[in-house]
Design a protein around this motif. Structure first.
Motif, mmCIF file in Angstrom:
data_model
loop_
_atom_site.group_PDB
_atom_site.id
_atom_site.type_symbol
_atom_site.label_atom_id
_atom_site.label_comp_id
_atom_site.label_asym_id
_atom_site.label_seq_id
_atom_site.Cartn_x
_atom_site.Cartn_y
_atom_site.Cartn_z
ATOM 1 N N ARG A 44 -17.084 -28.273 86.123
ATOM 2 C CA ARG A 44 -17.055 -29.143 87.317
ATOM 3 C C ARG A 44 -15.653 -29.642 87.637
ATOM 4 N NH1 ARG A 44 -22.877 -31.710 85.836
ATOM 5 N NH2 ARG A 44 -24.093 -30.302 87.163
ATOM 6 N N ASN A 45 -14.807 -29.733 86.612
ATOM 7 C CA ASN A 45 -13.431 -30.198 86.825
ATOM 8 C C ASN A 45 -12.452 -29.065 87.079
ATOM 9 O OD1 ASN A 45 -14.089 -32.917 86.536
ATOM 10 N ND2 ASN A 45 -13.862 -32.831 84.310
ATOM 11 N N ASN A 46 -12.935 -27.840 87.083
ATOM 12 C CA ASN A 46 -12.064 -26.690 87.302
ATOM 13 C C ASN A 46 -11.895 -26.470 88.807
ATOM 14 O OD1 ASN A 46 -11.009 -24.014 87.611
ATOM 15 N ND2 ASN A 46 -11.622 -23.601 85.508
ATOM 16 N N PRO A 47 -10.675 -26.587 89.319
ATOM 17 C CA PRO A 47 -10.460 -26.434 90.761
ATOM 18 C C PRO A 47 -10.752 -25.027 91.288
ATOM 19 C CG PRO A 47 -8.362 -26.549 89.614
ATOM 20 C CD PRO A 47 -9.435 -26.829 88.586
ATOM 21 N N ASN A 48 -10.841 -24.047 90.385
ATOM 22 C CA ASN A 48 -11.123 -22.674 90.802
ATOM 23 C C ASN A 48 -12.615 -22.366 90.898
ATOM 24 O OD1 ASN A 48 -8.377 -22.000 90.963
ATOM 25 N ND2 ASN A 48 -8.311 -21.612 88.770
ATOM 26 N N ILE A 49 -13.463 -23.333 90.545
ATOM 27 C CA ILE A 49 -14.909 -23.148 90.650
ATOM 28 C C ILE A 49 -15.411 -24.114 91.724
ATOM 29 C CG2 ILE A 49 -17.120 -23.186 89.436
ATOM 30 C CD1 ILE A 49 -15.574 -22.750 86.805
ATOM 31 N N PRO A 50 -15.741 -23.605 92.914
ATOM 32 C CA PRO A 50 -16.074 -24.491 94.029
ATOM 33 C C PRO A 50 -17.374 -25.270 93.879
ATOM 34 C CG PRO A 50 -16.260 -22.173 94.683
ATOM 35 C CD PRO A 50 -15.700 -22.195 93.309
ATOM 36 N N GLU A 51 -18.320 -24.759 93.100
ATOM 37 C CA GLU A 51 -19.609 -25.446 92.980
ATOM 38 C C GLU A 51 -20.237 -25.101 91.638
ATOM 39 O OE1 GLU A 51 -23.740 -25.866 95.539
ATOM 40 O OE2 GLU A 51 -22.662 -23.957 95.607
ATOM 41 N N VAL A 52 -20.840 -26.104 90.996
ATOM 42 C CA VAL A 52 -21.560 -25.901 89.738
ATOM 43 C C VAL A 52 -22.919 -26.575 89.859
ATOM 44 C CG1 VAL A 52 -21.598 -26.318 87.244
ATOM 45 C CG2 VAL A 52 -19.414 -25.881 88.405
ATOM 46 N N GLN A 53 -23.978 -25.796 89.603
ATOM 47 C CA GLN A 53 -25.345 -26.314 89.674
ATOM 48 C C GLN A 53 -26.058 -26.043 88.357
ATOM 49 O OE1 GLN A 53 -27.668 -25.029 93.180
ATOM 50 N NE2 GLN A 53 -25.819 -23.924 93.784
ATOM 51 N N VAL A 54 -27.071 -26.869 88.079
ATOM 52 C CA VAL A 54 -27.971 -26.628 86.953
ATOM 53 C C VAL A 54 -29.385 -26.680 87.512
ATOM 54 C CG1 VAL A 54 -28.811 -27.430 84.710
ATOM 55 C CG2 VAL A 54 -26.382 -27.682 85.299
ATOM 56 N N VAL A 55 -30.155 -25.614 87.269
ATOM 57 C CA VAL A 55 -31.526 -25.535 87.763
ATOM 58 C C VAL A 55 -32.447 -25.218 86.593
ATOM 59 C CG1 VAL A 55 -33.121 -24.276 89.260
ATOM 60 C CG2 VAL A 55 -30.801 -24.755 90.044
ATOM 61 N N VAL A 56 -33.530 -25.995 86.476
ATOM 62 C CA VAL A 56 -34.547 -25.734 85.460
ATOM 63 C C VAL A 56 -35.896 -25.733 86.151
ATOM 64 C CG1 VAL A 56 -35.643 -26.539 83.334
ATOM 65 C CG2 VAL A 56 -33.164 -26.766 83.616
ATOM 66 N N LYS A 57 -36.669 -24.690 85.897
ATOM 67 C CA LYS A 57 -38.020 -24.559 86.446
ATOM 68 C C LYS A 57 -38.973 -24.291 85.290
ATOM 69 C CE LYS A 57 -36.860 -24.117 90.947
ATOM 70 N NZ LYS A 57 -37.384 -24.821 92.072
ATOM 71 N N ALA A 58 -40.248 -24.545 85.513
ATOM 72 C CA ALA A 58 -41.279 -24.206 84.538
ATOM 73 C C ALA A 58 -42.139 -23.104 85.132
ATOM 74 C CB ALA A 58 -42.130 -25.425 84.204
ATOM 75 N N GLY A 59 -42.488 -22.126 84.313
ATOM 76 C CA GLY A 59 -43.325 -21.025 84.764
ATOM 77 C C GLY A 59 -43.279 -19.884 83.776
ATOM 78 N N ARG A 60 -43.847 -18.774 84.168
ATOM 79 C CA ARG A 60 -43.749 -17.571 83.333
ATOM 80 C C ARG A 60 -42.311 -17.074 83.441
ATOM 81 N NH1 ARG A 60 -48.903 -15.444 81.863
ATOM 82 N NH2 ARG A 60 -50.485 -16.887 82.627
ATOM 83 N N ILE A 61 -41.693 -16.859 82.316
ATOM 84 C CA ILE A 61 -40.239 -16.738 82.252
ATOM 85 C C ILE A 61 -39.641 -15.719 83.212
ATOM 86 C CG2 ILE A 61 -38.267 -16.199 80.766
ATOM 87 C CD1 ILE A 61 -39.771 -17.581 78.503
ATOM 88 N N THR A 62 -39.979 -14.447 83.098
ATOM 89 C CA THR A 62 -39.276 -13.448 83.912
ATOM 90 C C THR A 62 -39.565 -13.604 85.397
ATOM 91 O OG1 THR A 62 -41.002 -11.829 83.406
ATOM 92 C CG2 THR A 62 -38.984 -11.720 82.097
#
Length: 147
Positions: free
Chosen positions: A77-95
């Motif tokens: 998140r502090n790296n100026p060369n990475i414009p966006e950082v997200q974290v997504v977690v869902k529940a379900g059948r994995i694949t």
């Protein structure tokens, strides 16, 4: 010459290679000025008959995931060369959940995952997420192997 990636997705599973996957994803995102998404799927199969609140389960797991990679997330998140950082977690059948609810909507150019190292017998019955991704995605897939 490094291929230009615009969106990189890193599949995190809590396994031995999780930090290596995150580090590789951050490195490649910074090198190519790509947006970065970390994602995880909580396997719903063990909980399906119990009437579990999957939204709450996913939210709890997201907090634990963010805590487990807090230093890496801060670095990304502090790296100026990475414009966006997200974290997504869902529940379900994995694949299915990983592909249909996280990866497809994000439309990454590169997916990075870790090698789990399942035994041959277990692999026959449950398969491998990395193998599924390699065979089914239409983008580059990088599998990070355990040292």
């Amino acid at each position: 010459m490094t291929k230009k990636y615009n969106r990189i997705f890193a599949a995190l599973d809590g396994g031995k290679t999780q930090d290596m996957v995150a580090e590789r994803a951050i490195e490649l995102a910074a090198d190519t000025n790509a947006s970065l998404m970390f994602g995880h799927v909580v396997d719903s199969v063990p909980y399906e008959a119990a009437g579990t609140d999957f939204a709450a389960l996913a939210a709890d797991m997201k907090a634990k995931l963010e805590e487990s990679i807090a230093d890496l997330l801060e670095s990304a998140r502090n790296n100026p060369n990475i414009p966006e950082v997200q974290v997504v977690v869902k529940a379900g059948r994995i694949t299915e959940t990983l592909n249909e609810q996280i990866i497809e909507p994000y439309d990454p150019d590169l997916v990075i995952c870790g090698e789990r190292g399942l035994s041959n017998i277990k692999y026959v019955f449950v398969g491998s997420v990395s193998t599924y991704l390699i065979r089914n995605l239409r983008c580059d897939v990088l599998v990070v192997k355990e040292d």
